[in-house]
Design a protein around this motif. Sequence first.
Motif, PDB file in Angstrom:
ATOM      1  N   GLY A   1       0.780  -1.232   0.000  1.00 60.77           N
ATOM      2  CA  GLY A   1       0.000   0.000   0.000  1.00 60.77           C
ATOM      3  C   GLY A   1       0.808   1.277   0.000  1.00 60.77           C
ATOM      4  O   GLY A   1       0.298   2.340   0.343  1.00 60.77           O
ATOM      5  N   VAL A   2       2.086   1.207  -0.404  1.00 59.00           N
ATOM      6  CA  VAL A   2       2.971   2.368  -0.410  1.00 59.00           C
ATOM      7  C   VAL A   2       3.326   2.706  -1.850  1.00 59.00           C
ATOM      8  O   VAL A   2       3.551   1.814  -2.672  1.00 59.00           O
ATOM      9  N   SER A   3       3.399   3.991  -2.166  1.00 63.09           N
ATOM     10  CA  SER A   3       3.759   4.411  -3.512  1.00 63.09           C
ATOM     11  C   SER A   3       5.283   4.409  -3.681  1.00 63.09           C
ATOM     12  O   SER A   3       6.024   3.936  -2.821  1.00 63.09           O
ATOM     13  N   HIS A   4       5.733   4.986  -4.769  1.00 64.38           N
ATOM     14  CA  HIS A   4       7.157   5.019  -5.099  1.00 64.38           C
ATOM     15  C   HIS A   4       7.999   5.778  -4.072  1.00 64.38           C
ATOM     16  O   HIS A   4       9.182   5.495  -3.904  1.00 64.38           O
ATOM     17  N   TRP A   5       7.403   6.730  -3.365  1.00 60.87           N
ATOM     18  CA  TRP A   5       8.161   7.678  -2.548  1.00 60.87           C
ATOM     19  C   TRP A   5       8.359   7.150  -1.128  1.00 60.87           C
ATOM     20  O   TRP A   5       7.893   7.714  -0.139  1.00 60.87           O
ATOM     21  N   ILE A   6       9.093   6.071  -1.011  1.00 60.76           N
ATOM     22  CA  ILE A   6       9.252   5.356   0.250  1.00 60.76           C
ATOM     23  C   ILE A   6       9.879   6.214   1.359  1.00 60.76           C
ATOM     24  O   ILE A   6       9.376   6.220   2.487  1.00 60.76           O
ATOM     25  N   PRO A   7      10.951   6.959   1.107  1.00 60.62           N
ATOM     26  CA  PRO A   7      11.570   7.697   2.221  1.00 60.62           C
ATOM     27  C   PRO A   7      10.662   8.716   2.884  1.00 60.62           C
ATOM     28  O   PRO A   7      10.794   8.976   4.086  1.00 60.62           O
TER      29      PRO A   7
END
Length: 280
Positions: free
Chosen positions: A256-262
Amino acid sequence: MTDRLTEVTRDELTLDLLDEGPLDGAPVVLLHGFPERATSWRLVAPLLHAQGLRTLAVDQRGHSPRARPRGRRAYAVQEFARDALAVVDAVGGRAHLVGHDWGAATAWVAATLEPQKVATLTALSVPQPEAFMRSWFTSRQGLKSWYMAAFNIPRLPERLARDEGGAMERLLGGGFGMTPEEVARFRREVVEDGALPGGLGWYRGIPFMDRSLLGRRVTVPTTLVWSDRDAAITRAAVDATPRYVDAPYELVVLQGVSHWIPTQAPEAAAEAIIERVLGS
Protein backbone atom coordinates in the motif's frame (compact mmCIF):
# COMPACT_ATOMS: atom_id res chain seq x y z
CA MET A 1 36.29 10.71 15.22
CA THR A 2 36.22 13.03 12.21
CA ASP A 3 34.86 16.53 11.74
CA ARG A 4 31.53 17.31 10.17
CA LEU A 5 31.52 17.31 6.38
CA THR A 6 29.56 20.00 4.58
CA GLU A 7 30.88 19.34 1.08
CA VAL A 8 32.96 16.97 -1.03
CA THR A 9 34.75 17.97 -4.24
CA ARG A 10 35.40 15.65 -7.18
CA ASP A 11 36.53 16.67 -10.67
CA GLU A 12 36.07 20.34 -9.76
CA LEU A 13 32.43 19.74 -8.79
CA THR A 14 31.44 20.42 -5.18
CA LEU A 15 28.63 18.36 -3.68
CA ASP A 16 26.81 19.69 -0.62
CA LEU A 17 26.17 17.29 2.27
CA LEU A 18 23.91 17.07 5.30
CA ASP A 19 26.16 15.34 7.86
CA GLU A 20 24.12 14.42 10.94
CA GLY A 21 23.97 11.95 13.78
CA PRO A 22 26.74 10.64 16.06
CA LEU A 23 30.16 11.50 14.64
CA ASP A 24 31.54 8.18 15.82
CA GLY A 25 28.64 6.20 14.34
CA ALA A 26 28.94 3.91 11.33
CA PRO A 27 28.62 6.19 8.28
CA VAL A 28 25.56 5.78 6.06
CA VAL A 29 25.60 7.68 2.75
CA LEU A 30 22.06 8.62 1.64
CA LEU A 31 21.50 9.17 -2.09
CA HIS A 32 18.31 10.83 -3.29
CA GLY A 33 16.58 10.33 -6.63
CA PHE A 34 14.53 12.36 -9.09
CA PRO A 35 12.91 14.83 -8.57
CA GLU A 36 14.13 15.35 -5.00
CA ARG A 37 17.11 16.59 -3.00
CA ALA A 38 19.00 15.46 0.10
CA THR A 39 16.06 16.67 2.21
CA SER A 40 14.04 13.67 1.01
CA TRP A 41 15.78 11.76 3.84
CA ARG A 42 14.65 14.21 6.54
CA LEU A 43 12.20 11.71 8.10
CA VAL A 44 14.47 8.67 7.81
CA ALA A 45 17.74 10.14 9.08
CA PRO A 46 16.63 10.81 12.70
CA LEU A 47 15.53 7.18 13.03
CA LEU A 48 18.99 6.06 11.96
CA HIS A 49 20.65 8.50 14.37
CA ALA A 50 18.65 6.97 17.22
CA GLN A 51 20.39 3.68 16.46
CA GLY A 52 23.82 5.29 16.64
CA LEU A 53 24.34 5.75 12.91
CA ARG A 54 25.86 8.78 11.24
CA THR A 55 24.17 9.90 8.02
CA LEU A 56 25.56 11.86 5.08
CA ALA A 57 22.75 12.93 2.78
CA VAL A 58 24.17 14.11 -0.54
CA ASP A 59 22.82 16.74 -2.89
CA GLN A 60 23.90 14.90 -6.01
CA ARG A 61 25.45 16.33 -9.17
CA GLY A 62 23.01 18.46 -11.10
CA HIS A 63 21.41 19.47 -7.81
CA SER A 64 24.18 21.01 -5.72
CA PRO A 65 24.63 24.57 -7.03
CA ARG A 66 28.38 24.07 -7.48
CA ALA A 67 27.99 20.71 -9.23
CA ARG A 68 25.85 21.38 -12.28
CA PRO A 69 28.03 20.48 -15.27
CA ARG A 70 26.91 20.88 -18.86
CA GLY A 71 26.67 18.06 -21.35
CA ARG A 72 24.80 14.76 -21.22
CA ARG A 73 27.92 12.67 -20.79
CA ALA A 74 28.57 14.27 -17.39
CA TYR A 75 25.34 12.66 -16.13
CA ALA A 76 26.13 9.04 -16.93
CA VAL A 77 25.28 6.88 -13.92
CA GLN A 78 28.91 5.87 -13.34
CA GLU A 79 29.76 9.54 -12.70
CA PHE A 80 27.13 9.69 -9.96
CA ALA A 81 28.52 6.44 -8.55
CA ARG A 82 32.05 7.85 -8.44
CA ASP A 83 30.69 10.94 -6.70
CA ALA A 84 29.16 8.69 -4.04
CA LEU A 85 32.45 6.85 -3.64
CA ALA A 86 34.22 10.20 -3.20
CA VAL A 87 31.91 10.85 -0.24
CA VAL A 88 32.84 7.42 1.14
CA ASP A 89 36.54 8.32 0.79
CA ALA A 90 35.98 11.61 2.59
CA VAL A 91 34.28 9.98 5.56
CA GLY A 92 36.90 7.32 6.07
CA GLY A 93 37.13 4.95 3.13
CA ARG A 94 34.23 2.57 3.87
CA ALA A 95 30.52 3.21 4.40
CA HIS A 96 27.03 1.84 4.01
CA LEU A 97 25.22 3.03 0.86
CA VAL A 98 21.48 3.73 0.78
CA GLY A 99 19.72 5.06 -2.30
CA HIS A 100 16.22 5.77 -3.51
CA ASP A 101 15.09 5.93 -7.14
CA TRP A 102 18.09 7.12 -9.22
CA GLY A 103 20.02 7.22 -5.96
CA ALA A 104 19.45 3.47 -5.76
CA ALA A 105 20.80 3.02 -9.29
CA THR A 106 23.81 5.09 -8.24
CA ALA A 107 24.37 2.89 -5.20
CA TRP A 108 24.06 -0.34 -7.21
CA VAL A 109 26.74 0.86 -9.63
CA ALA A 110 29.03 2.16 -6.87
CA ALA A 111 28.88 -1.24 -5.16
CA THR A 112 30.16 -2.93 -8.34
CA LEU A 113 32.82 -0.32 -9.08
CA GLU A 114 34.57 -0.48 -5.68
CA PRO A 115 32.95 -3.10 -3.45
CA GLN A 116 35.76 -2.86 -0.91
CA LYS A 117 34.48 0.60 0.02
CA VAL A 118 30.83 -0.46 0.44
CA ALA A 119 29.94 -2.18 3.71
CA THR A 120 26.31 -2.80 2.75
CA LEU A 121 23.79 -1.68 0.12
CA THR A 122 20.14 -0.81 0.70
CA ALA A 123 18.24 0.10 -2.47
CA LEU A 124 14.78 1.64 -2.22
CA SER A 125 12.34 1.26 -5.14
CA VAL A 126 14.81 0.63 -7.97
CA PRO A 127 16.14 -2.90 -8.62
CA GLN A 128 19.58 -3.82 -9.91
CA PRO A 129 20.09 -1.81 -13.13
CA GLU A 130 20.64 -4.73 -15.51
CA ALA A 131 17.63 -6.56 -14.10
CA PHE A 132 15.63 -3.36 -14.62
CA MET A 133 16.78 -2.88 -18.21
CA ARG A 134 16.17 -6.49 -19.21
CA SER A 135 12.67 -6.36 -17.74
CA TRP A 136 11.74 -3.74 -20.34
CA PHE A 137 11.55 -6.54 -22.91
CA THR A 138 10.04 -9.31 -20.77
CA SER A 139 7.28 -7.45 -18.90
CA ARG A 140 5.25 -4.25 -18.81
CA GLN A 141 8.26 -2.34 -17.50
CA GLY A 142 8.94 -0.76 -20.88
CA LEU A 143 5.44 0.70 -20.94
CA LYS A 144 5.72 1.94 -17.37
CA SER A 145 9.00 3.67 -18.25
CA TRP A 146 7.52 5.83 -21.03
CA TYR A 147 8.42 8.99 -19.13
CA MET A 148 12.13 8.18 -19.43
CA ALA A 149 11.91 8.78 -23.18
CA ALA A 150 9.76 11.89 -22.67
CA PHE A 151 12.34 13.37 -20.30
CA ASN A 152 14.92 13.11 -23.08
CA ILE A 153 13.02 15.50 -25.35
CA PRO A 154 14.98 18.78 -25.30
CA ARG A 155 13.34 21.58 -23.31
CA LEU A 156 9.93 19.86 -23.11
CA PRO A 157 10.09 18.73 -19.43
CA GLU A 158 11.44 22.15 -18.41
CA ARG A 159 8.54 23.78 -20.23
CA LEU A 160 6.02 21.44 -18.57
CA ALA A 161 7.45 22.29 -15.15
CA ARG A 162 7.35 26.04 -15.70
CA ASP A 163 3.76 26.58 -14.52
CA GLU A 164 2.78 25.92 -10.92
CA GLY A 165 0.07 23.26 -10.92
CA GLY A 166 0.91 22.42 -14.53
CA ALA A 167 1.49 19.17 -16.38
CA MET A 168 4.67 18.14 -14.57
CA GLU A 169 3.13 18.58 -11.13
CA ARG A 170 0.00 16.73 -12.19
CA LEU A 171 2.17 13.85 -13.43
CA LEU A 172 4.08 13.65 -10.15
CA GLY A 173 0.96 13.93 -8.01
CA GLY A 174 -1.80 12.19 -9.92
CA GLY A 175 0.36 9.78 -11.89
CA PHE A 176 3.15 8.86 -9.52
CA GLY A 177 1.65 9.42 -6.09
CA MET A 178 3.44 12.43 -4.65
CA THR A 179 1.52 14.28 -1.95
CA PRO A 180 0.74 18.01 -2.34
CA GLU A 181 3.51 18.76 0.19
CA GLU A 182 6.00 16.73 -1.82
CA VAL A 183 4.98 18.43 -5.06
CA ALA A 184 5.44 21.83 -3.38
CA ARG A 185 8.90 20.78 -2.23
CA PHE A 186 9.71 19.74 -5.82
CA ARG A 187 8.76 23.20 -7.05
CA ARG A 188 10.73 24.97 -4.33
CA GLU A 189 13.88 22.82 -4.19
CA VAL A 190 14.17 21.62 -7.78
CA VAL A 191 12.37 23.93 -10.19
CA GLU A 192 12.82 27.31 -8.48
CA ASP A 193 16.37 26.49 -7.37
CA GLY A 194 17.43 25.70 -10.94
CA ALA A 195 18.11 22.00 -10.32
CA LEU A 196 15.60 20.57 -12.81
CA PRO A 197 17.94 20.37 -15.84
CA GLY A 198 20.52 18.60 -13.71
CA GLY A 199 17.94 16.20 -12.32
CA LEU A 200 16.79 15.39 -15.84
CA GLY A 201 20.44 14.70 -16.63
CA TRP A 202 20.03 11.24 -15.10
CA TYR A 203 17.67 10.35 -17.96
CA ARG A 204 19.59 12.22 -20.62
CA GLY A 205 22.83 10.52 -19.62
CA ILE A 206 21.48 6.98 -20.07
CA PRO A 207 23.09 6.50 -23.53
CA PHE A 208 26.49 7.19 -21.96
CA MET A 209 26.35 4.46 -19.33
CA ASP A 210 29.60 2.50 -19.22
CA ARG A 211 28.71 -0.80 -20.90
CA SER A 212 31.49 -2.58 -19.05
CA LEU A 213 29.26 -2.36 -15.97
CA LEU A 214 26.87 -4.89 -17.49
CA GLY A 215 27.32 -8.42 -16.25
CA ARG A 216 28.96 -7.43 -12.99
CA ARG A 217 27.64 -8.99 -9.81
CA VAL A 218 27.05 -7.19 -6.52
CA THR A 219 29.20 -8.79 -3.83
CA VAL A 220 28.16 -6.84 -0.72
CA PRO A 221 25.23 -7.63 1.62
CA THR A 222 22.16 -6.12 -0.03
CA THR A 223 18.53 -5.28 0.70
CA LEU A 224 15.99 -4.16 -1.90
CA VAL A 225 12.88 -2.38 -0.61
CA TRP A 226 10.01 -2.22 -3.10
CA SER A 227 6.44 -1.01 -2.66
CA ASP A 228 3.48 -2.64 -4.38
CA ARG A 229 1.88 0.66 -5.43
CA ASP A 230 4.97 1.87 -7.24
CA ALA A 231 3.74 3.32 -10.53
CA ALA A 232 7.22 3.23 -12.09
CA ILE A 233 8.69 -0.19 -11.20
CA THR A 234 7.17 -3.59 -11.98
CA ARG A 235 7.55 -6.71 -9.87
CA ALA A 236 9.31 -8.44 -12.78
CA ALA A 237 12.42 -6.28 -12.39
CA VAL A 238 12.35 -6.86 -8.64
CA ASP A 239 12.15 -10.62 -8.98
CA ALA A 240 15.07 -10.67 -11.43
CA THR A 241 17.39 -8.79 -9.09
CA PRO A 242 18.75 -11.74 -7.01
CA ARG A 243 20.39 -13.13 -10.16
CA TYR A 244 22.84 -10.24 -9.99
CA VAL A 245 23.72 -10.43 -6.27
CA ASP A 246 26.39 -12.83 -5.03
CA ALA A 247 26.02 -11.95 -1.36
CA PRO A 248 23.41 -12.11 1.41
CA TYR A 249 20.25 -10.60 -0.06
CA GLU A 250 16.80 -9.68 1.23
CA LEU A 251 13.69 -8.33 -0.47
CA VAL A 252 11.32 -6.21 1.62
CA VAL A 253 7.90 -5.57 0.06
CA LEU A 254 5.83 -2.70 1.44
CA GLN A 255 2.09 -3.02 1.02
CA GLY A 256 0.00 0.00 0.00
CA VAL A 257 2.97 2.37 -0.41
CA SER A 258 3.76 4.41 -3.51
CA HIS A 259 7.16 5.02 -5.10
CA TRP A 260 8.16 7.68 -2.55
CA ILE A 261 9.25 5.36 0.25
CA PRO A 262 11.57 7.70 2.22
CA THR A 263 8.88 10.34 2.72
CA GLN A 264 5.74 8.20 2.78
CA ALA A 265 7.01 5.18 4.72
CA PRO A 266 10.06 6.48 6.63
CA GLU A 267 9.70 4.04 9.52
CA ALA A 268 9.65 1.02 7.20
CA ALA A 269 12.58 2.44 5.22
CA ALA A 270 14.59 3.03 8.38
CA GLU A 271 13.80 -0.43 9.72
CA ALA A 272 15.12 -2.08 6.54
CA ILE A 273 18.24 0.08 6.54
CA ILE A 274 18.98 -0.56 10.23
CA GLU A 275 18.48 -4.31 9.87
CA ARG A 276 20.88 -4.43 6.92
CA VAL A 277 23.50 -2.10 8.46
CA LEU A 278 23.53 -3.49 11.97
CA GLY A 279 22.73 -7.07 11.08
CA SER A 280 25.40 -7.61 8.44
